[in-house]
Motif scaffolding. Structure first.
Motif, mmCIF file in Angstrom:
data_model
loop_
_atom_site.group_PDB
_atom_site.id
_atom_site.type_symbol
_atom_site.label_atom_id
_atom_site.label_comp_id
_atom_site.label_asym_id
_atom_site.label_seq_id
_atom_site.Cartn_x
_atom_site.Cartn_y
_atom_site.Cartn_z
ATOM 1 N N TRP A 158 39.124 40.190 45.929
ATOM 2 C CA TRP A 158 39.361 39.777 44.553
ATOM 3 C C TRP A 158 40.355 40.700 43.863
ATOM 4 O O TRP A 158 41.239 40.237 43.134
ATOM 5 N N THR A 162 43.963 39.674 42.298
ATOM 6 C CA THR A 162 44.143 39.886 40.860
ATOM 7 C C THR A 162 45.362 40.746 40.568
ATOM 8 O O THR A 162 46.185 40.406 39.710
ATOM 9 N N GLY A 167 45.626 35.273 42.071
ATOM 10 C CA GLY A 167 44.423 34.704 41.490
ATOM 11 C C GLY A 167 43.981 33.407 42.140
ATOM 12 O O GLY A 167 44.108 32.336 41.546
ATOM 13 N N GLY A 169 40.992 32.327 42.712
ATOM 14 C CA GLY A 169 39.880 31.724 42.004
ATOM 15 C C GLY A 169 38.663 31.458 42.856
ATOM 16 O O GLY A 169 37.674 30.896 42.363
ATOM 17 N N THR A 172 35.221 35.070 41.393
ATOM 18 C CA THR A 172 35.465 35.415 39.987
ATOM 19 C C THR A 172 34.268 36.171 39.427
ATOM 20 O O THR A 172 33.116 35.870 39.774
ATOM 21 N N ARG A 179 34.090 40.867 33.692
ATOM 22 C CA ARG A 179 35.262 40.148 33.192
ATOM 23 C C ARG A 179 36.153 41.059 32.347
ATOM 24 O O ARG A 179 37.383 40.905 32.343
#
Length: 219
Positions: A158, A162, A167, A169, A172, A179
């Motif tokens: 991830w 990022t 990204g 997805g 997440t 976040r």
């Protein structure tokens, strides 16, 4: 910061030791997060080490501020990396540039070219931000209801997607703090990517311009 100022002399004496302390902080934090079967006494010991190292970084920050002779708000604005490394100790190794300059000064060696320094710093910062972000997000997401990030490998994947602004997805963060960390990593990834791209483009432009100037005039 002038080279003969009290703040510069303090930095020259303490930068290497503090950089080693920052690596110890990251190793201790990684152990606390990844070693799930760690006995409680060792987890408590890791927590004490992290607290002691953070207090050391905070004390260094206060000393630098006092030696600078600046108002606190001006010191914060002119020492952004130092301030961030106190608020987020995992990013303390970002002070590798001042460390490099201290070592080069002690050895009497010339500094690297600006483009080389920017690209090297951005590359190392990307690796550091990715590793630190993976640890921090994994700590928040592990065991959370509805979490798709189940292993540290998922966290690393991830972080790579990022920071590269891809990204996918597929993984997440679902927790509020996870976040928040993700938003910071997105901003950091864009900034680092822009720094590398801009520096490399500028270096190519300067190189091609210099080669064009050195080319003999056509007949």
């Amino acid at each position: 910061m002038h080279e003969d100022s009290p703040e510069a002399r303090w930095a020259e004496r303490t930068e290497v030791a503090l950089f080693a302390a920052s690596l110890l902080f990251m190793a201790t934090y990684a152990t606390r997060v990844l070693a799930t079967g760690l006995p409680p006494v060792w987890r408590d010991l890791c927590g004490l080490v992290l607290l002691a190292l953070w207090l050391l970084f905070a004390a260094d920050y206060v000393v630098r501020w006092r030696l600078s002779g600046q108002h606190w708000w001006r010191f914060v604005l002119t020492h952004v990396v130092t301030t961030v490394s106190v608020v987020l100790p995992l990013l303390r190794p970002l002070r590798m540039v001042p460390l490099y300059e201290v070592l080069q000064k002690k050895r009497g060696e010339p500094r690297l070219a600006l483009y080389a320094r920017v690209i090297s710093y951005a590359g190392l910062s990307t690796l550091l931000l990715g590793f630190a972000g993976s640890l921090a997000v994994y700590q928040q997401e592990r065991g959370a209801p509805g979490a798709t990030m189940r292993t540290f490998g998922d966290a690393v994947w991830w972080a790579c997607s990022t920071l590269s602004t891809v990204g996918y997805g597929d993984i997440t963060p679902v927790t509020p703090l996870g976040r928040t960390i993700a938003a910071g990593m997105m901003a950091g990834g864009l900034a680092l990517l822009g720094a590398v791209t801009g520096s490399f483009s500028s270096w190519l432009l300067q190189t091609f311009t210099r080669e064009g100037d050195e080319k003999p005039p056509g007949r």
